[in-house]
Design a protein around this motif. Sequence first.
Motif, PDB file in Angstrom:
ATOM      1  N   THR A  36      20.862  36.775  39.406  1.00 11.12           N
ATOM      2  CA  THR A  36      22.189  37.103  38.881  1.00 11.12           C
ATOM      3  C   THR A  36      22.207  38.483  38.229  1.00 11.12           C
ATOM      4  O   THR A  36      23.129  39.276  38.460  1.00 11.12           O
ATOM      5  N   ALA A  37      21.203  38.782  37.430  1.00 11.44           N
ATOM      6  CA  ALA A  37      21.163  40.074  36.739  1.00 11.44           C
ATOM      7  C   ALA A  37      21.026  41.247  37.716  1.00 11.44           C
ATOM      8  O   ALA A  37      21.408  42.367  37.392  1.00 11.44           O
ATOM      9  N   ALA A  38      20.492  40.983  38.909  1.00  9.65           N
ATOM     10  CA  ALA A  38      20.302  42.050  39.897  1.00  9.65           C
ATOM     11  C   ALA A  38      21.532  42.294  40.767  1.00  9.65           C
ATOM     12  O   ALA A  38      21.540  43.216  41.573  1.00  9.65           O
ATOM     13  N   LEU A  39      22.570  41.480  40.606  1.00 10.09           N
ATOM     14  CA  LEU A  39      23.758  41.656  41.445  1.00 10.09           C
ATOM     15  C   LEU A  39      24.445  42.989  41.127  1.00 10.09           C
ATOM     16  O   LEU A  39      24.573  43.366  39.958  1.00 10.09           O
ATOM     17  N   PRO A  40      24.903  43.694  42.147  1.00 13.93           N
ATOM     18  CA  PRO A  40      25.621  44.951  41.910  1.00 13.93           C
ATOM     19  C   PRO A  40      26.903  44.701  41.101  1.00 13.93           C
ATOM     20  O   PRO A  40      27.487  43.613  41.150  1.00 13.93           O
ATOM     21  N   ALA A  41      27.327  45.712  40.379  1.00 12.74           N
ATOM     22  CA  ALA A  41      28.498  45.598  39.499  1.00 12.74           C
ATOM     23  C   ALA A  41      29.735  45.119  40.261  1.00 12.74           C
ATOM     24  O   ALA A  41      30.509  44.293  39.751  1.00 12.74           O
ATOM     25  N   GLU A  42      29.921  45.600  41.492  1.00  4.90           N
ATOM     26  CA  GLU A  42      31.124  45.212  42.242  1.00  4.90           C
ATOM     27  C   GLU A  42      31.084  43.734  42.632  1.00  4.90           C
ATOM     28  O   GLU A  42      32.126  43.072  42.696  1.00  4.90           O
ATOM     29  N   VAL A  43      29.891  43.215  42.878  1.00  4.02           N
ATOM     30  CA  VAL A  43      29.764  41.788  43.182  1.00  4.02           C
ATOM     31  C   VAL A  43      30.057  40.966  41.928  1.00  4.02           C
ATOM     32  O   VAL A  43      30.780  39.967  41.971  1.00  4.02           O
ATOM     33  N   MET A  44      29.504  41.391  40.789  1.00  2.24           N
ATOM     34  CA  MET A  44      29.773  40.678  39.533  1.00  2.24           C
ATOM     35  C   MET A  44      31.255  40.682  39.211  1.00  2.24           C
ATOM     36  O   MET A  44      31.806  39.678  38.770  1.00  2.24           O
ATOM     37  N   GLU A  45      31.905  41.803  39.467  1.00  2.00           N
ATOM     38  CA  GLU A  45      33.343  41.887  39.201  1.00  2.00           C
ATOM     39  C   GLU A  45      34.104  40.889  40.069  1.00  2.00           C
ATOM     40  O   GLU A  45      35.013  40.204  39.599  1.00  2.00           O
ATOM     41  N   LYS A  46      33.707  40.798  41.330  1.00  2.00           N
ATOM     42  CA  LYS A  46      34.362  39.843  42.226  1.00  2.00           C
ATOM     43  C   LYS A  46      34.105  38.415  41.758  1.00  2.00           C
ATOM     44  O   LYS A  46      35.026  37.577  41.755  1.00  2.00           O
ATOM     45  N   LEU A  47      32.878  38.121  41.348  1.00  2.00           N
ATOM     46  CA  LEU A  47      32.546  36.785  40.871  1.00  2.00           C
ATOM     47  C   LEU A  47      33.346  36.418  39.619  1.00  2.00           C
ATOM     48  O   LEU A  47      33.639  35.248  39.379  1.00  2.00           O
ATOM     49  N   ARG A  48      33.714  37.418  38.831  1.00  2.00           N
ATOM     50  CA  ARG A  48      34.482  37.170  37.606  1.00  2.00           C
ATOM     51  C   ARG A  48      35.989  37.182  37.827  1.00  2.00           C
ATOM     52  O   ARG A  48      36.754  36.916  36.907  1.00  2.00           O
ATOM     53  N   THR A  49      36.432  37.501  39.047  1.00  2.95           N
ATOM     54  CA  THR A  49      37.864  37.606  39.334  1.00  2.95           C
ATOM     55  C   THR A  49      38.391  36.273  39.855  1.00  2.95           C
ATOM     56  O   THR A  49      38.016  35.844  40.951  1.00  2.95           O
ATOM     57  N   PRO A  50      39.236  35.594  39.069  1.00  4.45           N
ATOM     58  CA  PRO A  50      39.787  34.314  39.537  1.00  4.45           C
ATOM     59  C   PRO A  50      40.510  34.485  40.879  1.00  4.45           C
ATOM     60  O   PRO A  50      41.289  35.423  41.063  1.00  4.45           O
ATOM     61  N   GLY A  51      40.220  33.600  41.816  1.00  2.34           N
ATOM     62  CA  GLY A  51      40.872  33.628  43.119  1.00  2.34           C
ATOM     63  C   GLY A  51      40.213  34.529  44.142  1.00  2.34           C
ATOM     64  O   GLY A  51      40.613  34.532  45.309  1.00  2.34           O
ATOM     65  N   ALA A  52      39.188  35.304  43.773  1.00  2.83           N
ATOM     66  CA  ALA A  52      38.558  36.227  44.723  1.00  2.83           C
ATOM     67  C   ALA A  52      37.883  35.498  45.872  1.00  2.83           C
ATOM     68  O   ALA A  52      37.755  36.037  46.969  1.00  2.83           O
ATOM     69  N   TYR A  53      37.445  34.268  45.641  1.00  3.20           N
ATOM     70  CA  TYR A  53      36.784  33.477  46.685  1.00  3.20           C
ATOM     71  C   TYR A  53      37.683  32.368  47.214  1.00  3.20           C
ATOM     72  O   TYR A  53      37.230  31.467  47.894  1.00  3.20           O
ATOM     73  N   GLY A  54      38.967  32.435  46.883  1.00  5.28           N
ATOM     74  CA  GLY A  54      39.913  31.436  47.351  1.00  5.28           C
ATOM     75  C   GLY A  54      40.821  30.992  46.220  1.00  5.28           C
ATOM     76  O   GLY A  54      40.501  31.174  45.040  1.00  5.28           O
ATOM     77  N   PRO A  55      41.969  30.422  46.581  1.00  2.00           N
ATOM     78  CA  PRO A  55      42.927  29.987  45.567  1.00  2.00           C
ATOM     79  C   PRO A  55      42.307  28.990  44.582  1.00  2.00           C
ATOM     80  O   PRO A  55      41.673  28.019  44.982  1.00  2.00           O
ATOM     81  N   GLY A  56      42.461  29.291  43.309  1.00  2.00           N
ATOM     82  CA  GLY A  56      41.961  28.387  42.276  1.00  2.00           C
ATOM     83  C   GLY A  56      40.471  28.448  42.036  1.00  2.00           C
ATOM     84  O   GLY A  56      39.952  27.726  41.189  1.00  2.00           O
ATOM     85  N   VAL A  57      39.756  29.315  42.771  1.00  2.00           N
ATOM     86  CA  VAL A  57      38.303  29.390  42.618  1.00  2.00           C
ATOM     87  C   VAL A  57      37.960  30.448  41.565  1.00  2.00           C
ATOM     88  O   VAL A  57      38.361  31.606  41.675  1.00  2.00           O
ATOM     89  N   GLU A  58      37.232  30.028  40.547  1.00  2.00           N
ATOM     90  CA  GLU A  58      36.730  30.941  39.525  1.00  2.00           C
ATOM     91  C   GLU A  58      35.228  30.702  39.421  1.00  2.00           C
ATOM     92  O   GLU A  58      34.796  29.616  39.049  1.00  2.00           O
ATOM     93  N   VAL A  59      34.432  31.692  39.797  1.00  2.00           N
ATOM     94  CA  VAL A  59      32.988  31.517  39.862  1.00  2.00           C
ATOM     95  C   VAL A  59      32.370  31.746  38.485  1.00  2.00           C
ATOM     96  O   VAL A  59      31.759  30.854  37.912  1.00  2.00           O
ATOM     97  N   PHE A  60      32.501  32.952  37.944  1.00  2.00           N
ATOM     98  CA  PHE A  60      31.983  33.281  36.612  1.00  2.00           C
ATOM     99  C   PHE A  60      33.148  33.622  35.701  1.00  2.00           C
ATOM    100  O   PHE A  60      34.148  34.192  36.143  1.00  2.00           O
ATOM    101  N   GLY A  61      32.988  33.335  34.420  1.00  2.00           N
ATOM    102  CA  GLY A  61      33.948  33.783  33.434  1.00  2.00           C
ATOM    103  C   GLY A  61      33.545  35.152  32.911  1.00  2.00           C
ATOM    104  O   GLY A  61      32.501  35.699  33.294  1.00  2.00           O
ATOM    105  N   PRO A  62      34.343  35.715  32.001  1.00  2.00           N
ATOM    106  CA  PRO A  62      33.954  36.981  31.382  1.00  2.00           C
ATOM    107  C   PRO A  62      32.615  36.810  30.657  1.00  2.00           C
ATOM    108  O   PRO A  62      32.338  35.748  30.100  1.00  2.00           O
ATOM    109  N   GLU A  63      31.801  37.864  30.664  1.00  2.71           N
ATOM    110  CA  GLU A  63      30.495  37.776  30.012  1.00  2.71           C
ATOM    111  C   GLU A  63      30.647  37.477  28.525  1.00  2.71           C
ATOM    112  O   GLU A  63      31.524  38.029  27.852  1.00  2.71           O
TER     113      GLU A  63
END
Length: 195
Positions: free
Chosen positions: A145-172
């Motif tokens: 997780t710590a090695a993920l590029p910033a743009e990937v982390m941003e996508k993981l923290r963006t609600p809906g980026a992986y589909g409607p209603g999907v939230e992978v990570f919250g704000p750090e």
Amino acid sequence: MNAIADRYRRHANAFEHKIAAVRPEQWANQSPCAAWDARDVVDHIVSMHGVMLRPVDRTPSPAPSVKEDPLAAFRAVRADVEAVLDDPALAGADCDTPNGRMSVEQQIDQVVSDDLVLHGWDLARATGQDETIPADDVARLWAGTAALPAEVMEKLRTPGAYGPGVEVFGPEVMVPDDASLQDRLLGLIGRDPAR
């Protein structure tokens, strides 16, 4: 068996143990995921297992719903995923995922197997169980997780980026500099280990 199947079984065993330890009155307890109670955590895990079966044209076996019997619901989809992992042709099949093309077993490893660890912490926190994540899992998840590029982390923290209603990570969540690696991992994925 291989390392991925072994890891999945270890994670599934731990998660199943946590489900079995939940008392009936605890299922409505709030989890660290703001929109979910303890039962919702298990429902998410069960649903994601179903998603992992799609690339091999399988659907979950008939089972009680999580509302009716969380333990039976999990055991059923767990058996379905283990059957895929135990079949070299199915496990090795390629599939398209939001993170690129990979084998079915790699997707299971990166999605539901890791989810069992992290949401196992959520379920333990919600129901007053031991929240300790095995040190080797903490180290592996932290490294990845710590090695993920910033743009990937941003996508993981963006609600809906992986589909409607999907939230992978919250704000750090910031944790003290001397926090344990487990607490640092939890903070990185948006959990507050101090709350």
